[in-house]
Motif scaffolding. Structure first.
Motif, PDB file in Angstrom:
ATOM      1  N   GLN A  13      35.524  26.320  39.081  1.00  0.00           N
ATOM      2  CA  GLN A  13      34.330  25.587  38.698  1.00  0.00           C
ATOM      3  C   GLN A  13      34.763  24.322  37.973  1.00  0.00           C
ATOM      4  OE1 GLN A  13      31.006  26.774  39.293  1.00  0.00           O
ATOM      5  NE2 GLN A  13      32.172  28.161  40.595  1.00  0.00           N
ATOM      6  N   THR A  33      37.618  21.754  34.197  1.00  0.00           N
ATOM      7  CA  THR A  33      37.467  23.021  34.887  1.00  0.00           C
ATOM      8  C   THR A  33      37.333  24.155  33.882  1.00  0.00           C
ATOM      9  OG1 THR A  33      39.828  23.589  34.986  1.00  0.00           O
ATOM     10  CG2 THR A  33      38.968  22.125  36.714  1.00  0.00           C
ATOM     11  N   ARG A  34      36.671  25.208  34.303  1.00  0.00           N
ATOM     12  CA  ARG A  34      36.498  26.355  33.415  1.00  0.00           C
ATOM     13  C   ARG A  34      37.807  27.118  33.239  1.00  0.00           C
ATOM     14  NH1 ARG A  34      34.616  31.561  32.421  1.00  0.00           N
ATOM     15  NH2 ARG A  34      32.865  31.612  30.956  1.00  0.00           N
ATOM     16  N   GLU A  35      38.617  27.157  34.286  1.00  0.00           N
ATOM     17  CA  GLU A  35      39.811  27.983  34.287  1.00  0.00           C
ATOM     18  C   GLU A  35      41.040  27.293  33.716  1.00  0.00           C
ATOM     19  OE1 GLU A  35      37.799  27.474  36.805  1.00  0.00           O
ATOM     20  OE2 GLU A  35      36.934  29.429  37.316  1.00  0.00           O
ATOM     21  N   ARG A  62      27.815  20.171  38.847  1.00  0.00           N
ATOM     22  CA  ARG A  62      28.757  21.302  38.872  1.00  0.00           C
ATOM     23  C   ARG A  62      29.254  21.478  40.305  1.00  0.00           C
ATOM     24  NH1 ARG A  62      28.025  26.384  35.145  1.00  0.00           N
ATOM     25  NH2 ARG A  62      29.854  27.621  35.692  1.00  0.00           N
ATOM     26  N   ALA A 126      36.911  27.991  28.110  1.00  0.00           N
ATOM     27  CA  ALA A 126      35.805  28.486  28.929  1.00  0.00           C
ATOM     28  C   ALA A 126      34.469  28.366  28.202  1.00  0.00           C
ATOM     29  CB  ALA A 126      36.065  29.931  29.345  1.00  0.00           C
ATOM     30  N   PHE A 129      33.329  24.792  28.300  1.00  0.00           N
ATOM     31  CA  PHE A 129      32.839  24.474  29.643  1.00  0.00           C
ATOM     32  C   PHE A 129      31.401  24.961  29.806  1.00  0.00           C
ATOM     33  CE2 PHE A 129      32.007  25.395  34.073  1.00  0.00           C
ATOM     34  CZ  PHE A 129      32.560  24.318  34.755  1.00  0.00           C
ATOM     35  N   ASP A 130      31.141  26.194  29.386  1.00  0.00           N
ATOM     36  CA  ASP A 130      29.781  26.747  29.475  1.00  0.00           C
ATOM     37  C   ASP A 130      28.814  25.960  28.597  1.00  0.00           C
ATOM     38  OD1 ASP A 130      30.781  28.671  31.194  1.00  0.00           O
ATOM     39  OD2 ASP A 130      30.949  30.211  29.643  1.00  0.00           O
TER      40      ASP A 130
END
Length: 264
Positions: A13, A33-35, A62, A126, A129-130
């Motif tokens: 993502q 990126t989330r990861e 997104r 993470a 990111f959220d």
């Protein structure tokens, strides 16, 4: 910090924070990126008129991306941009709000600039990111107070995630719980301390409520805690960010200030 040697997931993502030209047909993207956190990616052929990537690689949208090997100077499209840059294999829209406009657009670019200047590369967050994904829709709010609360909540979350925010429920010098009825200020140098005469001040109760919302993790709860404190929070967080940015001033903030002067 990401574990050294850990394999990145095949599909990630992401949001596009920034892009610039690399060759006549290709772009370098700064992705959040989330990861993996903030990473640099080359999108080969993305500038070509028939490229499907043109409609996908937009800010504030997104997306899902797949990445491959790092770019090398032998790839045939100019000098290698650096050992951290990887190749974009594919990208597709993953849902989200429409492109912001007006003041919301400036606010979106402001968030992007904060991430570009304060996040190290390859350092995943993470929760941040959220928080970013949850904040973007709030920038469209018709109520200016709601959008301002969203901005202040994101600034707090960002400072917490990168280790630059003290525990707001404790006196920084003594590490004792705050007196809920007393007034305090928040500074980059000293943390939570008794206020100076001309400094923005917060009640101990307000700071404890902000800390509780940060620990809870809900952006909605954090925005609610920020809402009654907007003038003081704006001034205080501006000071904290200015201190930690050092010699890297925020261009979007200056543009917004200049535009407001013209409108006034």
């Amino acid at each position: 910090m990401a574990t050294r040697g850990a394999r990145a997931p095949a599909i990630q993502q992401a949001f596009v924070l920034h892009h610039y030209d690399w060759s006549e047909s290709s772009l370098i993207l700064d992705l959040f990126t989330r990861e993996q956190g903030r990473i640099a990616v080359v999108a080969k052929g993305a500038k070509r008129p028939y490229s499907q990537l043109r409609a996908v690689l937009l800010p504030f949208q997104r997306i899902q991306v797949s990445l491959s090997k790092p770019v090398k100077s032998t790839d045939g499209i100019g000098d290698a941009p650096g050992p951290e840059v990887v190749t974009l294999r594919g990208a597709e829209w993953a849902g989200g709000a429409t492109m912001p406009a007006g003041a919301a657009l400036f606010s979106g670019y402001y968030l992007n600039e904060l991430l570009l200047k304060l996040l190290a590369r390859q350092d995943p967050h993470a929760a941040l990111f959220d928080a970013y994904a949850a904040t973007l829709p709030q920038l469209h709010a018709n109520d200016d107070a709601q959008s301002q609360a969203a901005l202040r909540a994101f600034e707090l979350r960002l400072l917490l995630e990168i280790g630059l925010l003290p525990d707001l429920s404790l006196s920084t010098l003594t590490q004792q719980p705050l007196d809920l009825d007393r007034q305090y200020m928040l500074t980059a140098e000293a943390g939570v301390v008794p206020p100076l005469a001309d400094a923005p001040a917060f009640s101990g109760l307000a700071l404890v409520q902000l800390q509780a919302a940060l620990l809870h993790g809900s952006m909605a709860a954090l925005q609610q805690a920020c809402a009654p404190l907007l003038p003081a929070l704006r001034s205080t967080l501006r000071g904290l960010l200015h201190y930690h940015l050092g010699q890297r001033p925020l261009r979007t903030r200056q543009v917004m200030q200049d535009l407001q002067k013209l409108l006034d």
